[in-house]
Design a protein around this motif. Sequence first.
Motif, PDB file in Angstrom:
ATOM      1  N   CYS A 100       0.834  -1.202   0.000  1.00  0.00           N
ATOM      2  CA  CYS A 100       0.000   0.000   0.000  1.00  0.00           C
ATOM      3  C   CYS A 100       0.872   1.258   0.000  1.00  0.00           C
ATOM      4  O   CYS A 100       0.666   2.174  -0.801  1.00  0.00           O
ATOM      5  CB  CYS A 100      -0.920  -0.016   1.215  1.00  0.00           C
ATOM      6  N   PHE A 101       1.869   1.284   0.874  1.00  0.00           N
ATOM      7  CA  PHE A 101       2.729   2.459   0.950  1.00  0.00           C
ATOM      8  C   PHE A 101       3.681   2.537  -0.246  1.00  0.00           C
ATOM      9  O   PHE A 101       4.082   3.637  -0.646  1.00  0.00           O
ATOM     10  CB  PHE A 101       3.490   2.490   2.273  1.00  0.00           C
ATOM     11  N   ALA A 102       4.020   1.386  -0.817  1.00  0.00           N
ATOM     12  CA  ALA A 102       4.822   1.396  -2.047  1.00  0.00           C
ATOM     13  C   ALA A 102       4.018   2.021  -3.184  1.00  0.00           C
ATOM     14  O   ALA A 102       4.541   2.838  -3.956  1.00  0.00           O
ATOM     15  CB  ALA A 102       5.251  -0.020  -2.414  1.00  0.00           C
ATOM     16  N   GLN A 103       2.730   1.643  -3.282  1.00  0.00           N
ATOM     17  CA  GLN A 103       1.865   2.237  -4.304  1.00  0.00           C
ATOM     18  C   GLN A 103       1.730   3.736  -4.093  1.00  0.00           C
ATOM     19  O   GLN A 103       1.830   4.523  -5.045  1.00  0.00           O
ATOM     20  CB  GLN A 103       0.474   1.598  -4.277  1.00  0.00           C
ATOM     21  N   PHE A 104       1.510   4.146  -2.847  1.00  0.00           N
ATOM     22  CA  PHE A 104       1.422   5.564  -2.495  1.00  0.00           C
ATOM     23  C   PHE A 104       2.682   6.306  -2.937  1.00  0.00           C
ATOM     24  O   PHE A 104       2.610   7.350  -3.598  1.00  0.00           O
ATOM     25  CB  PHE A 104       1.170   5.666  -0.981  1.00  0.00           C
ATOM     26  N   TYR A 105       3.841   5.746  -2.612  1.00  0.00           N
ATOM     27  CA  TYR A 105       5.114   6.405  -2.928  1.00  0.00           C
ATOM     28  C   TYR A 105       5.331   6.529  -4.433  1.00  0.00           C
ATOM     29  O   TYR A 105       5.633   7.623  -4.945  1.00  0.00           O
ATOM     30  CB  TYR A 105       6.267   5.631  -2.289  1.00  0.00           C
ATOM     31  N   PHE A 106       5.158   5.432  -5.170  1.00  0.00           N
ATOM     32  CA  PHE A 106       5.431   5.457  -6.604  1.00  0.00           C
ATOM     33  C   PHE A 106       4.386   6.282  -7.363  1.00  0.00           C
ATOM     34  O   PHE A 106       4.726   6.995  -8.317  1.00  0.00           O
ATOM     35  CB  PHE A 106       5.509   4.035  -7.166  1.00  0.00           C
ATOM     36  N   PHE A 107       3.131   6.197  -6.943  1.00  0.00           N
ATOM     37  CA  PHE A 107       2.080   6.973  -7.612  1.00  0.00           C
ATOM     38  C   PHE A 107       2.358   8.470  -7.499  1.00  0.00           C
ATOM     39  O   PHE A 107       2.323   9.206  -8.491  1.00  0.00           O
ATOM     40  CB  PHE A 107       0.718   6.642  -7.009  1.00  0.00           C
ATOM     41  N   PHE A 108       2.668   8.928  -6.288  1.00  0.00           N
ATOM     42  CA  PHE A 108       2.898  10.352  -6.093  1.00  0.00           C
ATOM     43  C   PHE A 108       4.266  10.792  -6.623  1.00  0.00           C
ATOM     44  O   PHE A 108       4.419  11.937  -7.059  1.00  0.00           O
ATOM     45  CB  PHE A 108       2.729  10.724  -4.620  1.00  0.00           C
ATOM     46  N   SER A 109       5.229   9.892  -6.613  1.00  0.00           N
ATOM     47  CA  SER A 109       6.540  10.229  -7.180  1.00  0.00           C
ATOM     48  C   SER A 109       6.446  10.439  -8.688  1.00  0.00           C
ATOM     49  O   SER A 109       6.947  11.431  -9.223  1.00  0.00           O
ATOM     50  CB  SER A 109       7.555   9.125  -6.869  1.00  0.00           C
ATOM     51  N   PHE A 110       5.787   9.508  -9.383  1.00  0.00           N
ATOM     52  CA  PHE A 110       5.623   9.658 -10.830  1.00  0.00           C
ATOM     53  C   PHE A 110       4.700  10.838 -11.159  1.00  0.00           C
ATOM     54  O   PHE A 110       4.896  11.527 -12.168  1.00  0.00           O
ATOM     55  CB  PHE A 110       5.085   8.367 -11.455  1.00  0.00           C
ATOM     56  N   GLY A 111       3.685  11.072 -10.304  1.00  0.00           N
ATOM     57  CA  GLY A 111       2.827  12.238 -10.501  1.00  0.00           C
ATOM     58  C   GLY A 111       3.612  13.528 -10.378  1.00  0.00           C
ATOM     59  O   GLY A 111       3.420  14.476 -11.153  1.00  0.00           O
ATOM     60  N   CYS A 112       4.521  13.553  -9.414  1.00  0.00           N
ATOM     61  CA  CYS A 112       5.410  14.707  -9.227  1.00  0.00           C
ATOM     62  C   CYS A 112       6.336  14.860 -10.432  1.00  0.00           C
ATOM     63  O   CYS A 112       6.571  15.983 -10.915  1.00  0.00           O
ATOM     64  CB  CYS A 112       6.208  14.518  -7.944  1.00  0.00           C
ATOM     65  N   ASP A 113       6.850  13.744 -10.938  1.00  0.00           N
ATOM     66  CA  ASP A 113       7.697  13.778 -12.132  1.00  0.00           C
ATOM     67  C   ASP A 113       6.946  14.377 -13.324  1.00  0.00           C
ATOM     68  O   ASP A 113       7.519  15.135 -14.119  1.00  0.00           O
ATOM     69  CB  ASP A 113       8.168  12.364 -12.496  1.00  0.00           C
ATOM     70  N   GLU A 114       5.654  14.033 -13.447  1.00  0.00           N
ATOM     71  CA  GLU A 114       4.846  14.609 -14.521  1.00  0.00           C
ATOM     72  C   GLU A 114       4.801  16.125 -14.414  1.00  0.00           C
ATOM     73  O   GLU A 114       4.949  16.845 -15.406  1.00  0.00           O
ATOM     74  CB  GLU A 114       3.413  14.049 -14.470  1.00  0.00           C
ATOM     75  N   GLY A 115       4.574  16.610 -13.187  1.00  0.00           N
ATOM     76  CA  GLY A 115       4.535  18.050 -12.969  1.00  0.00           C
ATOM     77  C   GLY A 115       5.839  18.725 -13.351  1.00  0.00           C
ATOM     78  O   GLY A 115       5.845  19.799 -13.973  1.00  0.00           O
ATOM     79  N   PHE A 116       6.963  18.084 -13.009  1.00  0.00           N
ATOM     80  CA  PHE A 116       8.265  18.646 -13.354  1.00  0.00           C
ATOM     81  C   PHE A 116       8.499  18.623 -14.861  1.00  0.00           C
ATOM     82  O   PHE A 116       9.064  19.567 -15.425  1.00  0.00           O
ATOM     83  CB  PHE A 116       9.389  17.899 -12.634  1.00  0.00           C
ATOM     84  N   TYR A 117       8.051  17.554 -15.534  1.00  0.00           N
ATOM     85  CA  TYR A 117       8.217  17.505 -16.986  1.00  0.00           C
ATOM     86  C   TYR A 117       7.368  18.562 -17.695  1.00  0.00           C
ATOM     87  O   TYR A 117       7.790  19.144 -18.709  1.00  0.00           O
ATOM     88  CB  TYR A 117       7.908  16.111 -17.534  1.00  0.00           C
ATOM     89  N   LEU A 118       6.177  18.833 -17.167  1.00  0.00           N
ATOM     90  CA  LEU A 118       5.354  19.907 -17.731  1.00  0.00           C
ATOM     91  C   LEU A 118       6.037  21.257 -17.541  1.00  0.00           C
ATOM     92  O   LEU A 118       5.970  22.132 -18.409  1.00  0.00           O
ATOM     93  CB  LEU A 118       3.962  19.895 -17.079  1.00  0.00           C
ATOM     94  N   SER A 119       6.717  21.427 -16.397  1.00  0.00           N
ATOM     95  CA  SER A 119       7.482  22.657 -16.147  1.00  0.00           C
ATOM     96  C   SER A 119       8.675  22.751 -17.096  1.00  0.00           C
ATOM     97  O   SER A 119       8.980  23.833 -17.624  1.00  0.00           O
ATOM     98  CB  SER A 119       7.986  22.679 -14.696  1.00  0.00           C
TER      99      SER A 119
END
Length: 318
Positions: A100-119
């Motif tokens: 559960c916490f692995a999913q939480f970590y990877f989901f939000f990490s990749f989501g954060c990466d998306e935000g940085f790539y849009l920037s």
Amino acid sequence: MNVSEKKNTNSVTHFILLGFPSSPERQLLYFGLFSVTYTLTLMGNTAIACAVLGDRRLHTPMYIFLGNFSLVEICYVTTTVPNLLANFLSTTKSISFVSCFAQFYFFFSFGCDEGFYLSILAFDRFLAICRPLHYPRIMTRQLCTGLVALGWSSGFILFLTPVVFISQLPYCGPNIINHFMCDPVPIMMLSCSEDTTTQFIYSTFNAVFMIGTFLFILCSYALVILAVLRMPSEASKSKAFSTCASHLAVVFLFFGSILVMYVSPGSTHSVEVQKIVTLFYSVVTPLLNPLIYSLRNKEMKAALRKVIFIEILFIKHK
């Protein structure tokens, strides 16, 4: 409560993800629908990544960033949808504490990466349109490589702290999460004690990242639009506006729903609204992005046709 007491009260070994409670027949219908959506998302984003890799005309910083963004999208959607599909067919709908916490970590990490790539894409367009004469000197191979590395690594570094803090909260039951994924807000609500410090850290990380990147992107494109309006050539204006329009569409799709959901974890959204909004930015947006980026881009459409043609030839000669 000290650390040893937290460990003693941490009796939860797994969580139950309720997902979308309904009849078995409807669960099968959901399974089919999300299977098709997931497959199309993988195909669309893989096609863009392959087009960028295979067409030398697309070996420019903007398309390199776009290709990496598509790969991040694949990772992002894969953190949740396969588990969601398994849950539709499962009777227990359980997920281990660690998973559960692995999913939480990877989901939000990749989501954060998306935000940085849009920037990064916004920064690239700002340099290309507002500083065209300086662009080749500034956007060197070294800077491009560094920005690609930053885009992939930033989320994993940034979200490590909130995940560690939330995982250290005491969980002694209940263990039912009324969601289809391990979302931090309902997870924190299951904790035996209300830890305002952890909630503050989580909210701060979300606010700084989301508002910061969103404002950076908006400011970059505002400057780009002003520069485009001053262009003498109508053809140049049309091409620049077309590129920026597709980028901004993806930005508003991604950030619009996320800003509503995560800047304030104490928000009063109903559970069903939370699920639908999360579904939109975690499943629907990655499906639409390849269409948005390729719809009004002649170079990308030509490269995608080449990829599809090669794939058809491969299947015929198999």
